[in-house]
Design an enzyme around this catalytic site. Structure first.
Site, PDB file in Angstrom:
ATOM      1  N   CYS A   1      24.811  54.218  63.751  1.00  0.00           N
ATOM      2  CA  CYS A   1      24.061  54.231  62.493  1.00  0.00           C
ATOM      3  C   CYS A   1      23.090  55.408  62.427  1.00  0.00           C
ATOM      4  O   CYS A   1      22.224  55.543  63.298  1.00  0.00           O
ATOM      5  CB  CYS A   1      23.282  52.920  62.358  1.00  0.00           C
TER       6      CYS A   1
ATOM      7  N   TYR B   1      27.424  58.075  51.529  1.00  0.00           N
ATOM      8  CA  TYR B   1      27.789  56.684  51.275  1.00  0.00           C
ATOM      9  C   TYR B   1      28.156  56.475  49.805  1.00  0.00           C
ATOM     10  O   TYR B   1      29.044  55.677  49.474  1.00  0.00           O
ATOM     11  CB  TYR B   1      26.639  55.754  51.665  1.00  0.00           C
TER      12      TYR B   1
END
Length: 353
Positions: free
Chosen positions: A77, A220
């Site tokens: 992440c 994203y």
């Protein structure tokens, strides 16, 4: 084309295979862990839920103390990795402990379909991932529910945990890196490093804003867009921002000048993942980072700062992205990739240190 091919197959009743049914259910389940879209098909990110602040003030509810706080994170992440990056840069490894989850989303409860971050079941199951040393939790979701049994938000990393009060202090990475930068200087081994210096704060805030919107979150927005229009808009904005960074870095070593700041850490975590994950998995393939002269050398320069390379585990990164979003990559196949050597020479010394 499909029907014409099927005519050449043996004439027998068509039955969906067990693997097909399992795959369809997996795709539906995994979507609950991360995907957030509007009716227009555009990706949005839900704000973090825990926003307490650790202070160097010893009388505060969460005072800065060595050994009190623990960072739950993932090497996969980017948001969690930037917190670990600041721990490394500030020399806080002895003061703030950390634990990494496994890279791939897995089911977190038998009673529902949520998939998310999980801890390994043994010490040798996943190199780089650790058992939960504090609470014995099986997954990040359990930590949130330990604090609030009725919690209904997202179960994200990073999680900054208070071992004394047994609660989550903060799960917003932008705020966590500020705490690590300023509030632990009495116990930091590299206290002189200031990633948010007063003379540059306004500039850093401005740079953070457009880099977050167009690049950090922008990849994203491209990858999770469910309609062509939002994707086209996001990808155009992403590469306009990357072009802007390329132009800025033609004249200075770092993104806010010739000194390292938090804005560089925030940009780096996306750039280091770009060619191996975002260009392919999130359809950000207009241009690769290694095709930008300044951005590519800048990424290598950042990677080679003592401590930062240890925050990058490309195997975790690739396992996560290609294995955790079956609605994008149904069979979880991991591309071979380019195996770029980020420790190779760069040209950024021309701006000085």
């Amino acid at each position: 084309m499909i029907s014409s091919i099927s005519l050449q197959l043996p004439l027998r009743p068509f039955r969906r295979s067990k693997s097909f049914s399992t795959l369809k259910k997996t795709i539906q389940m995994a979507r609950s862990a991360l995907i957030e879209t509007t009716e227009t098909g555009a990706f949005i990110r839900t704000p973090s839920s825990f926003r307490n602040f650790i202070s160097k003030d010893k009388t505060s509810q969460f005072p800065a103390e060595a050994g009190r706080y623990h960072l739950y994170m993932s090497y996969a992440c980017p948001w969690a990795s930037r917190c670990l990056s600041v721990i490394k840069l500030k020399g806080l490894e002895k003061a703030i402990t950390y634990t990494s989850v496994k890279p791939k989303f897995e089911r977190t409860k038998e009673t529902d379909d949520h998939h998310g971050w999980v801890f390994p079941v043994s010490e040798d199951e996943e190199p780089g991932a650790d058992l939960d040393p504090l609470n014995g939790a099986k997954n990040i979701r359990e930590l949130y529910e330990l604090v609030n049994v009725n919690y209904s938000g997202r179960y994200t990393v990073p999680v900054l945990w208070d071992t004394k009060l047994k609660t989550i202090v903060n799960n917003e990475s932008a705020e966590i890196i500020r705490m690590f930068n300023s509030e632990f200087n009495e116990i930091a081994e590299n206290a002189d490093l200031d990633l948010y210096p007063s003379p540059l704060q306004s500039k850093i805030d401005n740079v953070n804003e457009w880099i977050y919107d167009a690049i950090n979150s922008g990849v994203y927005k491209c990858g999770f867009a469910q309609k062509q229009g939002p994707y086209n808009e996001a990808v155009a904005k992403l590469f306009e921002a990357l072009d802007r960074c390329e132009a800025i870095l033609a004249n200075q070593r770092y993104i806010c000048g010739n000194v390292l700041t938090e804005a560089d850490i925030r940009l780096f975590v996306t750039l280091i993942r770009f060619d191996e994950a975002y260009a392919v998995h999130f359809k950000c393939n207009k241009k690769l980072v290694r095709e930008y002269s300044n951005l590519f050398n800048y990424t290598k320069d950042m990677y080679q700062i003592p401590g930062l390379s240890s925050t990058v585990k490309m195997d975790h990164i690739k396992k996560h992205y290609y294995g955790s979003h079956p609605h994008i990559n149904p069979y979880g196949t991991i591309p071979v990739g380019s195996s770029v050597d980020f420790s190779s020479p760069h040209d950024r010394e021309r701006f000085g240190s």
